[in-house]
Design a protein around this motif. Structure first.
Motif, PDB file in Angstrom:
ATOM      1  N   PHE A   1       0.907  -1.296  -0.104  1.00 30.95           N
ATOM      2  CA  PHE A   1       0.012  -0.071  -0.026  1.00 30.95           C
ATOM      3  C   PHE A   1       0.923   1.361  -0.030  1.00 30.95           C
ATOM      4  N   LYS A   2       1.817   1.367   0.981  1.00 32.16           N
ATOM      5  CA  LYS A   2       2.889   2.465   0.771  1.00 32.16           C
ATOM      6  C   LYS A   2       3.403   2.460  -0.344  1.00 32.16           C
ATOM      7  N   ASP A   3       3.961   1.381  -0.883  1.00 33.57           N
ATOM      8  CA  ASP A   3       4.891   1.584  -2.165  1.00 33.57           C
ATOM      9  C   ASP A   3       4.099   2.156  -3.210  1.00 33.57           C
ATOM     10  N   LEU A   4       2.701   1.648  -3.244  1.00 34.26           N
ATOM     11  CA  LEU A   4       1.808   2.176  -4.570  1.00 34.26           C
ATOM     12  C   LEU A   4       1.699   3.905  -4.151  1.00 34.26           C
ATOM     13  N   LEU A   5       1.346   4.243  -3.059  1.00 34.51           N
ATOM     14  CA  LEU A   5       1.262   5.556  -2.689  1.00 34.51           C
ATOM     15  C   LEU A   5       2.525   6.492  -3.202  1.00 34.51           C
ATOM     16  N   THR A   6       3.866   5.839  -2.844  1.00 35.40           N
ATOM     17  CA  THR A   6       4.817   6.752  -3.165  1.00 35.40           C
ATOM     18  C   THR A   6       4.950   6.654  -4.807  1.00 35.40           C
ATOM     19  N   GLY A   7       4.758   5.469  -5.515  1.00 35.79           N
ATOM     20  CA  GLY A   7       4.707   5.399  -6.705  1.00 35.79           C
ATOM     21  C   GLY A   7       3.507   6.600  -7.448  1.00 35.79           C
ATOM     22  N   LEU A   8       2.758   6.480  -6.872  1.00 36.49           N
ATOM     23  CA  LEU A   8       1.687   7.751  -7.352  1.00 36.49           C
ATOM     24  C   LEU A   8       1.818   9.079  -6.976  1.00 36.49           C
ATOM     25  N   GLU A   9       3.017   9.271  -6.218  1.00 33.89           N
ATOM     26  CA  GLU A   9       3.692  10.739  -5.932  1.00 33.89           C
ATOM     27  C   GLU A   9       2.572  11.147  -4.890  1.00 33.89           C
ATOM     28  N   ILE A  10       2.197  10.392  -3.881  1.00 31.63           N
ATOM     29  CA  ILE A  10       1.001  10.986  -2.901  1.00 31.63           C
ATOM     30  C   ILE A  10       1.868  10.940  -1.633  1.00 31.63           C
ATOM     31  N   GLN A  11       2.039  11.920  -1.160  1.00 28.74           N
ATOM     32  CA  GLN A  11       2.553  12.034   0.224  1.00 28.74           C
ATOM     33  C   GLN A  11       1.763  11.654   1.385  1.00 28.74           C
ATOM     34  N   PHE A  12       2.559  11.124   2.267  1.00 32.21           N
ATOM     35  CA  PHE A  12       1.521  10.696   3.435  1.00 32.21           C
ATOM     36  C   PHE A  12       2.725  10.783   4.800  1.00 32.21           C
ATOM     37  N   VAL A  13       1.852  10.400   5.858  1.00 32.79           N
ATOM     38  CA  VAL A  13       2.792  10.712   7.414  1.00 32.79           C
ATOM     39  C   VAL A  13       1.975   9.372   7.882  1.00 32.79           C
ATOM     40  N   GLU A  14       3.015   8.450   8.387  1.00 35.40           N
ATOM     41  CA  GLU A  14       2.669   7.430   9.122  1.00 35.40           C
ATOM     42  C   GLU A  14       2.338   7.739  10.661  1.00 35.40           C
ATOM     43  N   ASN A  15       0.987   7.465  11.041  1.00 37.36           N
ATOM     44  CA  ASN A  15       0.619   7.681  12.487  1.00 37.36           C
ATOM     45  C   ASN A  15       0.289   6.347  13.071  1.00 37.36           C
ATOM     46  N   PRO A  16       1.257   5.856  13.884  1.00 36.72           N
ATOM     47  CA  PRO A  16       0.789   4.629  14.513  1.00 36.72           C
ATOM     48  C   PRO A  16      -0.339   4.689  15.430  1.00 36.72           C
ATOM     49  N   ARG A  17      -0.718   5.919  16.048  1.00 36.05           N
ATOM     50  CA  ARG A  17      -1.905   6.298  16.821  1.00 36.05           C
ATOM     51  C   ARG A  17      -3.071   6.353  16.356  1.00 36.05           C
ATOM     52  N   LEU A  18      -3.002   6.259  14.739  1.00 37.74           N
ATOM     53  CA  LEU A  18      -4.326   6.356  14.105  1.00 37.74           C
ATOM     54  C   LEU A  18      -5.103   5.059  14.158  1.00 37.74           C
TER      55      LEU A  18
END
Length: 430
Positions: free
Chosen positions: A248-265
């Motif tokens: 999932f994260k790799d696909l977001l990176t490939g689509l150039e969609i920036q994200f923040v991982e939040n372990p408390r979400l």
């Protein structure tokens, strides 16, 4: 004169003009609805519409009896014969899946569905949080792989770009793993939080024994250090869950969609598993979340259907449009193309005939009603926001002509044969 009756606090009228405490107009809302219809069509999602009222047991079973939504926020009442408990829907996913199971919509193939409508929660009204609010929901049912998770996020990013607000939103993501992994983490979390039970606030103490993951979502600044040091769910994920999350994260990176991982979400509803995400902003005060969702692979089976992996998200329309109104862009077409004014014997009927012809040719038309001087009618035409004025007076009637005036441009005013009206307006509007 009888006493005025006001609307229920936290339930807003949607008017053609802005209100002091609610800036969204019906035209603004309609423009957004049109954009949503085009947006969902581009991604091949089909609309579903469900009742506002459902059996209470639907939400108890799906959302979770110990959640704040079910425990404190639902509008629940007895049916007239007191044998059935009914609830105004507090969210859309449960209703959507109830309909899918009831009508066996997954018997042939996976489904991509969307809905839009009113939801109800008994909360303290404030900016961006209302007792009657509206959501757009997207549900992809029967899809197991993480590419659909990425498509969900990409859909959101696409809409944010169109609305001019992508730069004001932050994507936060997390993985909640499967049921067994969450159970192991829950046990460790309860053991950890119990050591600090004397420092927890009343809300967190209640959640400790009912929904401990929600303790991590507290906004109490005194508990932040405790929550930051709590066991992380991601550390309890097995290989399959880790692989799903990493893809999932790799696909977001490939689509150039920036994200923040939040372990408390963790999201606020019990049915989530694996991928969860939220789009948040710092432009709306305390109401930071504009859109959120995630996977709920076990929910269809919980509601009596055949097990099917699923994912969805919902956005609050009021909250989103407040952000667009203040920081984004949404083109609102709330003005007629032509304002028709008339004066003289027979002019009213002829004006109505022209209005009919114009509408049949795709023009939005406003027509002056009543009789007054043309000077006053011009004022009304200007106030209407119309682009053009069509004038029918005694000389036009006698000569089978019409007078056109460009109210917003530099074409001025001309008189032409009546049969040239449509072609001239099409030329001017082009």
């Amino acid at each position: 004169m009888g006493q005025k009756i006001q609307s229920v606090k936290g339930m807003n009228d949607l008017l053609p003009t802005e209100q002091k405490d609610f800036k969204l107009t019906s035209a603004y809302w309609q423009a957004f609805e049109n954009k949503i219809q085009n947006w969902t069509r581009r991604f091949d999602y089909k609309q579903i519409r469900t009742p506002i009222v459902e059996q209470t047991s639907l939400f108890v079973r799906s959302i979770g009896e110990e959640t704040d939504v079910v425990g404190k926020e639902m509008y629940t009442f007895a049916d007239s014969n007191d044998t059935l408990s009914l609830t105004l829907r507090p969210e859309g996913t449960a209703s959507c899946l109830r309909a899918v199971v009831e009508h066996n919509l997954l018997h042939e193939a996976p489904r991509k569905l969307w809905y839009m409508g009113a939801m109800f929660r008994r909360e303290r009204p404030q900016k961006g949080r209302y007792r009657q609010f509206h959501q757009v929901g997207i549900e992809a049912l029967g899809f197991a792989d993480p590419d659909i998770d990425a498509e969900m996020v990409a859909m959101c990013a696409d809409l944010w770009r169109e609305l001019g607000i992508l730069q004001y939103l932050t994507l936060e993501i997390n993985s909640l793993g499967n049921r067994e992994e969450r159970a192991a983490h829950r046990a460790a979390l309860v053991a950890y939080l119990t050591e600090f039970e004397d420092k927890l606030d009343d809300d967190s103490k209640r959640r400790l024994h009912t929904n401990p993951l929600r303790v991590l979502d507290t906004k109490n600044p005194d508990l932040q250090e405790i929550c930051n040091n709590a066991p992380r769910l991601i550390d309890y994920l097995g290989e399959d869950s880790k692989k799903h999350y990493q893809t999932f994260k790799d696909l977001l990176t490939g689509l150039e969609i920036q994200f923040v991982e939040n372990p408390r979400l963790v999201r606020g509803l019990d049915y989530y598993n694996h991928t969860v995400f939220e789009w948040t902003t710092d432009k709306l005060g305390a109401q930071a979340t504009v859109c959120g969702g995630g996977r709920y692979d076990g929910l269809i089976e919980e509601l009596g259907g055949k097990a099917a992996p699923s994912i969805g998200f919902a956005m609050g329309i009021e909250r989103l449009l407040l952000l667009v109104h203040e920081h984004g862009s949404l083109q609102v077409a709330d003005f007629p193309d032509v304002f028709i004014m008339q004066q003289g014997d027979g002019a009213t009927l002829q004006a109505m005939k022209y209005a009919k012809i114009l509408r049949e040719n795709g023009f939005d038309v406003a027509q002056f009603s009543g009789s007054t001087k043309l000077k006053n009618q011009f004022k009304r035409a200007d106030q209407s926001g119309a682009q053009f004025a069509l004038i029918i007076a005694e000389s036009e009637l006698a000569n089978q002509e019409v007078t056109l005036k460009d109210l917003r441009g530099e074409r001025g005013q001309i008189t032409i044969p009546a049969h040239e009206l449509i072609s001239k307006l099409n030329e001017w509007k082009a």
